[in-house]
Scaffold this motif. Structure first.
Motif, mmCIF file in Angstrom:
data_model
loop_
_atom_site.group_PDB
_atom_site.id
_atom_site.type_symbol
_atom_site.label_atom_id
_atom_site.label_comp_id
_atom_site.label_asym_id
_atom_site.label_seq_id
_atom_site.Cartn_x
_atom_site.Cartn_y
_atom_site.Cartn_z
ATOM 1 N N ALA A 77 0.832 -1.209 0.000
ATOM 2 C CA ALA A 77 0.000 0.000 0.000
ATOM 3 C C ALA A 77 0.863 1.254 0.000
ATOM 4 O O ALA A 77 0.600 2.200 -0.744
ATOM 5 C CB ALA A 77 -0.939 -0.012 1.216
ATOM 6 N N LEU A 78 1.898 1.273 0.813
ATOM 7 C CA LEU A 78 2.803 2.421 0.865
ATOM 8 C C LEU A 78 3.521 2.617 -0.469
ATOM 9 O O LEU A 78 3.532 3.721 -1.017
ATOM 10 C CB LEU A 78 3.825 2.229 1.986
ATOM 11 N N ALA A 79 4.114 1.560 -0.986
ATOM 12 C CA ALA A 79 4.894 1.672 -2.219
ATOM 13 C C ALA A 79 4.025 2.131 -3.389
ATOM 14 O O ALA A 79 4.408 3.043 -4.136
ATOM 15 C CB ALA A 79 5.560 0.328 -2.535
ATOM 16 N N PHE A 80 2.855 1.547 -3.552
ATOM 17 C CA PHE A 80 1.989 1.936 -4.659
ATOM 18 C C PHE A 80 1.489 3.365 -4.475
ATOM 19 O O PHE A 80 1.436 4.138 -5.433
ATOM 20 C CB PHE A 80 0.815 0.975 -4.804
ATOM 21 N N SER A 81 1.131 3.734 -3.251
ATOM 22 C CA SER A 81 0.624 5.089 -3.009
ATOM 23 C C SER A 81 1.702 6.146 -3.226
ATOM 24 O O SER A 81 1.390 7.311 -3.450
ATOM 25 C CB SER A 81 0.047 5.213 -1.596
ATOM 26 N N ILE A 143 -3.621 -4.493 -8.562
ATOM 27 C CA ILE A 143 -4.388 -4.319 -7.328
ATOM 28 C C ILE A 143 -4.395 -2.848 -6.944
ATOM 29 O O ILE A 143 -3.387 -2.160 -7.046
ATOM 30 C CB ILE A 143 -3.813 -5.199 -6.186
ATOM 31 N N LYS A 144 -5.564 -2.367 -6.520
ATOM 32 C CA LYS A 144 -5.694 -0.998 -6.013
ATOM 33 C C LYS A 144 -5.271 -0.952 -4.557
ATOM 34 O O LYS A 144 -5.480 -1.913 -3.803
ATOM 35 C CB LYS A 144 -7.145 -0.519 -6.097
ATOM 36 N N VAL A 145 -4.719 0.171 -4.165
ATOM 37 C CA VAL A 145 -4.326 0.363 -2.763
ATOM 38 C C VAL A 145 -5.525 0.121 -1.852
ATOM 39 O O VAL A 145 -5.399 -0.541 -0.812
ATOM 40 C CB VAL A 145 -3.710 1.768 -2.561
ATOM 41 N N ASN A 146 -6.682 0.626 -2.226
ATOM 42 C CA ASN A 146 -7.891 0.450 -1.424
ATOM 43 C C ASN A 146 -8.191 -1.033 -1.171
ATOM 44 O O ASN A 146 -8.567 -1.426 -0.066
ATOM 45 C CB ASN A 146 -9.072 1.118 -2.127
ATOM 46 N N SER A 147 -8.004 -1.861 -2.182
ATOM 47 C CA SER A 147 -8.238 -3.297 -2.016
ATOM 48 C C SER A 147 -7.287 -3.892 -0.984
ATOM 49 O O SER A 147 -7.673 -4.754 -0.194
ATOM 50 C CB SER A 147 -8.062 -4.028 -3.348
ATOM 51 N N ILE A 148 -6.050 -3.432 -1.007
ATOM 52 C CA ILE A 148 -5.054 -3.955 -0.065
ATOM 53 C C ILE A 148 -5.513 -3.750 1.374
ATOM 54 O O ILE A 148 -5.342 -4.630 2.218
ATOM 55 C CB ILE A 148 -3.674 -3.307 -0.307
ATOM 56 N N VAL A 149 -6.106 -2.599 1.650
ATOM 57 C CA VAL A 149 -6.558 -2.302 3.015
ATOM 58 C C VAL A 149 -7.614 -3.320 3.445
ATOM 59 O O VAL A 149 -7.567 -3.846 4.566
ATOM 60 C CB VAL A 149 -7.084 -0.854 3.112
ATOM 61 N N TYR A 150 -8.534 -3.631 2.568
ATOM 62 C CA TYR A 150 -9.561 -4.626 2.887
ATOM 63 C C TYR A 150 -8.972 -6.024 2.996
ATOM 64 O O TYR A 150 -9.392 -6.821 3.838
ATOM 65 C CB TYR A 150 -10.679 -4.586 1.835
ATOM 66 N N ILE A 151 -8.000 -6.323 2.159
ATOM 67 C CA ILE A 151 -7.362 -7.641 2.197
ATOM 68 C C ILE A 151 -6.636 -7.838 3.524
ATOM 69 O O ILE A 151 -6.628 -8.946 4.064
ATOM 70 C CB ILE A 151 -6.422 -7.819 0.987
ATOM 71 N N MET A 152 -6.036 -6.772 4.058
ATOM 72 C CA MET A 152 -5.368 -6.876 5.360
ATOM 73 C C MET A 152 -6.334 -7.411 6.414
ATOM 74 O O MET A 152 -6.013 -8.335 7.167
ATOM 75 C CB MET A 152 -4.812 -5.513 5.792
ATOM 76 N N ALA A 153 -7.521 -6.830 6.462
ATOM 77 C CA ALA A 153 -8.520 -7.264 7.449
ATOM 78 C C ALA A 153 -9.029 -8.661 7.124
ATOM 79 O O ALA A 153 -9.139 -9.514 8.016
ATOM 80 C CB ALA A 153 -9.680 -6.275 7.490
ATOM 81 N N GLY A 154 -9.332 -8.918 5.868
ATOM 82 C CA GLY A 154 -9.867 -10.212 5.479
ATOM 83 C C GLY A 154 -8.890 -11.353 5.688
ATOM 84 O O GLY A 154 -9.284 -12.450 6.095
ATOM 85 N N HIS A 155 -7.613 -11.104 5.442
ATOM 86 C CA HIS A 155 -6.596 -12.122 5.668
ATOM 87 C C HIS A 155 -6.541 -12.495 7.148
ATOM 88 O O HIS A 155 -6.461 -13.668 7.513
ATOM 89 C CB HIS A 155 -5.229 -11.619 5.179
ATOM 90 N N GLU A 156 -6.604 -11.494 7.997
ATOM 91 C CA GLU A 156 -6.607 -11.747 9.441
ATOM 92 C C GLU A 156 -7.842 -12.550 9.845
ATOM 93 O O GLU A 156 -7.735 -13.536 10.591
ATOM 94 C CB GLU A 156 -6.561 -10.410 10.180
#
Length: 169
Positions: A77-81, A143-156
């Motif tokens: 997320a950081l690198a892409f943003s 992948i969009k940065v926004n998706s990564i944020v949701y994936i973080m929660a979903g992976h957990e």
């Protein structure tokens, strides 16, 4: 932050995103930070060293994997943003195999996860709408940065479900 659309990420991430409820995602990540920490700290030493089958990860290894993956997703997320367009994938099994999670206490691993999530929340809160809509490539998939944020929660949530179902916690 809006829920990602199907075209915002590779289809294999849907299994994680679909686990996330409709609550604002940063609130979800904040709540999970505390509830996952509390859950892991509630387990005994015997439970922490348990694997439900031969060749499967111990609970300590699952906890360490959660932190490794949290860092990986946050870096993406950081690198892409910040304008970096492509990053390699990572082999989670190799990461766990070469880590020293089983030599540590589960409480230490839980505290590391909590601290990592806290730091990541500061970064995620700072992202603008434009930055959240940036598309990068990770593991050969857009992948969009926004998706990564949701994936973080979903992976957990995915791994918490596995702990409850297969480890019987």
């Amino acid at each position: 932050m809006n829920r990602p659309n199907a075209g915002d990420h590779a289809a294999f991430y849907d299994k994680y995103i679909n686990l996330v409820n409709d609550e604002p995602i940063l609130e979800t990540l904040e709540k999970l930070k505390t509830s996952t920490y509390d859950f892991l700290c509630s387990l005994t030493h015997e439970q922490a060293n348990y694997a439900y089958a031969e060749g499967k990860w111990t609970i300590k290894e699952v906890a360490g994997h959660l932190t490794d993956t949290e860092r990986t997703f946050a870096y993406r997320a950081l690198a892409f943003s910040r304008g970096q367009g492509e990053l390699p994938g990572f082999d989670e099994n190799e990461y766990v195999e070469t880590a020293t999670f089983n030599t540590r206490t589960l409480q230490d691993l839980a505290a590391e996860f909590k601290a990592t999530r806290e730091a990541n929340l500061y970064m995620l809160r700072s992202l603008t709408e434009d930055q959240l809509n940036i598309v990068g490539v990770a593991n050969h998939a857009s992948i969009k940065v926004n998706s990564i944020v949701y994936i973080m929660a979903g992976h957990e949530l995915h791994h918490l479900n596995i702990l409850r179902e297969r480890y019987l916690l």
